[in-house]
Scaffold this motif. Structure first.
Motif, PDB file in Angstrom:
ATOM      1  N   LYS A 166       0.866  -1.190   0.003  1.00  0.00           N
ATOM      2  CA  LYS A 166      -0.172   0.427   0.028  1.00  0.00           C
ATOM      3  C   LYS A 166       0.855   1.328   0.304  1.00  0.00           C
ATOM      4  O   LYS A 166       2.075   1.102   0.630  1.00  0.00           O
ATOM      5  CB  LYS A 166      -1.056  -0.433   1.445  1.00  0.00           C
ATOM      6  N   ASP A 170      -2.728   5.708   1.439  1.00  0.00           N
ATOM      7  CA  ASP A 170      -4.075   4.375   0.824  1.00  0.00           C
ATOM      8  C   ASP A 170      -4.568   4.011   2.352  1.00  0.00           C
ATOM      9  O   ASP A 170      -5.499   3.455   2.506  1.00  0.00           O
ATOM     10  CB  ASP A 170      -3.925   3.395   0.003  1.00  0.00           C
ATOM     11  N   TYR A 182       3.868   7.068  -6.052  1.00  0.00           N
ATOM     12  CA  TYR A 182       2.692   6.386  -5.915  1.00  0.00           C
ATOM     13  C   TYR A 182       1.970   5.975  -7.801  1.00  0.00           C
ATOM     14  O   TYR A 182       1.549   4.827  -7.328  1.00  0.00           O
ATOM     15  CB  TYR A 182       1.605   7.770  -5.310  1.00  0.00           C
ATOM     16  N   ARG A 186       1.958   1.893  -7.680  1.00  0.00           N
ATOM     17  CA  ARG A 186       1.055   0.688  -7.874  1.00  0.00           C
ATOM     18  C   ARG A 186       0.799  -0.137  -9.142  1.00  0.00           C
ATOM     19  O   ARG A 186      -0.408  -1.010  -9.483  1.00  0.00           O
ATOM     20  CB  ARG A 186       0.039   2.498  -8.500  1.00  0.00           C
ATOM     21  N   TYR A 191       0.114  -5.257  -4.942  1.00  0.00           N
ATOM     22  CA  TYR A 191       0.092  -3.571  -4.565  1.00  0.00           C
ATOM     23  C   TYR A 191      -1.734  -3.546  -4.949  1.00  0.00           C
ATOM     24  O   TYR A 191      -2.503  -4.312  -5.415  1.00  0.00           O
ATOM     25  CB  TYR A 191      -0.274  -2.371  -5.491  1.00  0.00           C
ATOM     26  N   GLN A 192      -2.156  -2.879  -2.889  1.00  0.00           N
ATOM     27  CA  GLN A 192      -3.647  -3.121  -3.830  1.00  0.00           C
ATOM     28  C   GLN A 192      -4.277  -1.972  -2.768  1.00  0.00           C
ATOM     29  O   GLN A 192      -3.460  -1.811  -1.630  1.00  0.00           O
ATOM     30  CB  GLN A 192      -3.983  -3.777  -2.506  1.00  0.00           C
ATOM     31  N   MET A 193      -5.490  -1.291  -3.157  1.00  0.00           N
ATOM     32  CA  MET A 193      -5.670   0.336  -2.906  1.00  0.00           C
ATOM     33  C   MET A 193      -6.078  -0.185  -1.428  1.00  0.00           C
ATOM     34  O   MET A 193      -6.523  -0.789  -1.277  1.00  0.00           O
ATOM     35  CB  MET A 193      -6.493   0.799  -3.816  1.00  0.00           C
TER      36      MET A 193
END
Length: 193
Positions: A166, A170, A182, A186, A191-193
């Motif tokens: 993250k 986030d 950022y 991503r 990666y996960q929001m």
């Protein structure tokens, strides 16, 4: 002159890829500059993480960038001074700091809880890039160092195989890790929001 020799030795090791991640640890990890090499103040932190952790939170310091071992060691000291003396944390807030010299600087390390993102400190490793990455991207060697560090955490079983990556923004109301960094993270695996 002796203060310059240790960072230069670490830079050489980084270029050669010969150093282990931690003293006594024989893994495939790249070099991590230990606290004593960047003249860190003693830590008074005691709260340990429950390993392996499931998250990595990436931030930036939003301060001056550094691109040589001497400058990055000084910048790590500056960040620690601000966190420990001004904010009254038990140490530098991050588990690791990344310099644009391509080296990883040990903050609290793999085992101690950081102070990098409230409500996430007990379940995440905090990795920060030294500099401000709102309008520019970190040097490629800094990005590689961070990715290598994360792979090292998985290899050492301090990060879960299925960890979630993250950005600082986030998990907390902030501009960190900066717009350009950022955008980059991503695109990274996990990666996960």
């Amino acid at each position: 002159m002796s203060r310059l020799r240790a960072p230069l030795a670490w830079a050489l090791l980084a270029l050669l890829g010969l150093a282990a991640a931690q003293e006594g640890n024989q893994t495939c990890c790249g070099p991590i500059v230990p606290r004593r090499e960047w003249n860190a103040l003693p830590s008074v932190c005691q709260t340990k993480l429950s390993l392996p952790v499931d998250y990595v939170v990436v931030s930036h310091t939003a301060g001056s960038h550094c691109d040589t071992p001497a400058l990055c060691g000084q910048q790590a000291q500056n960040v620690q001074h601000y966190h420990a003396q001004t904010l009254e944390f038990c140490d530098v807030a991050y588990n690791f700091l990344i310099g644009e010299d391509g080296l990883v600087y040990e903050g609290r390390g793999w085992e101690l809880k950081g102070d990098h993102a409230s409500r996430w400190n007990t379940k995440a490793i905090g990795i920060t890039f030294m500099g401000n990455f709102m309008e520019r991207s970190p040097a490629p060697r800094a990005l590689r160092a961070a990715q290598s560090l994360i792979a090292c955490g998985v290899a050492l079983n301090v990060l879960s195989d299925d960890y979630v990556l993250k950005g600082h923004r986030d998990v907390q109301r902030t501009l960190s890790p900066g717009d350009r960094l950022y955008e980059i993270i991503r695109q990274w695996p996990h990666y996960q929001m």
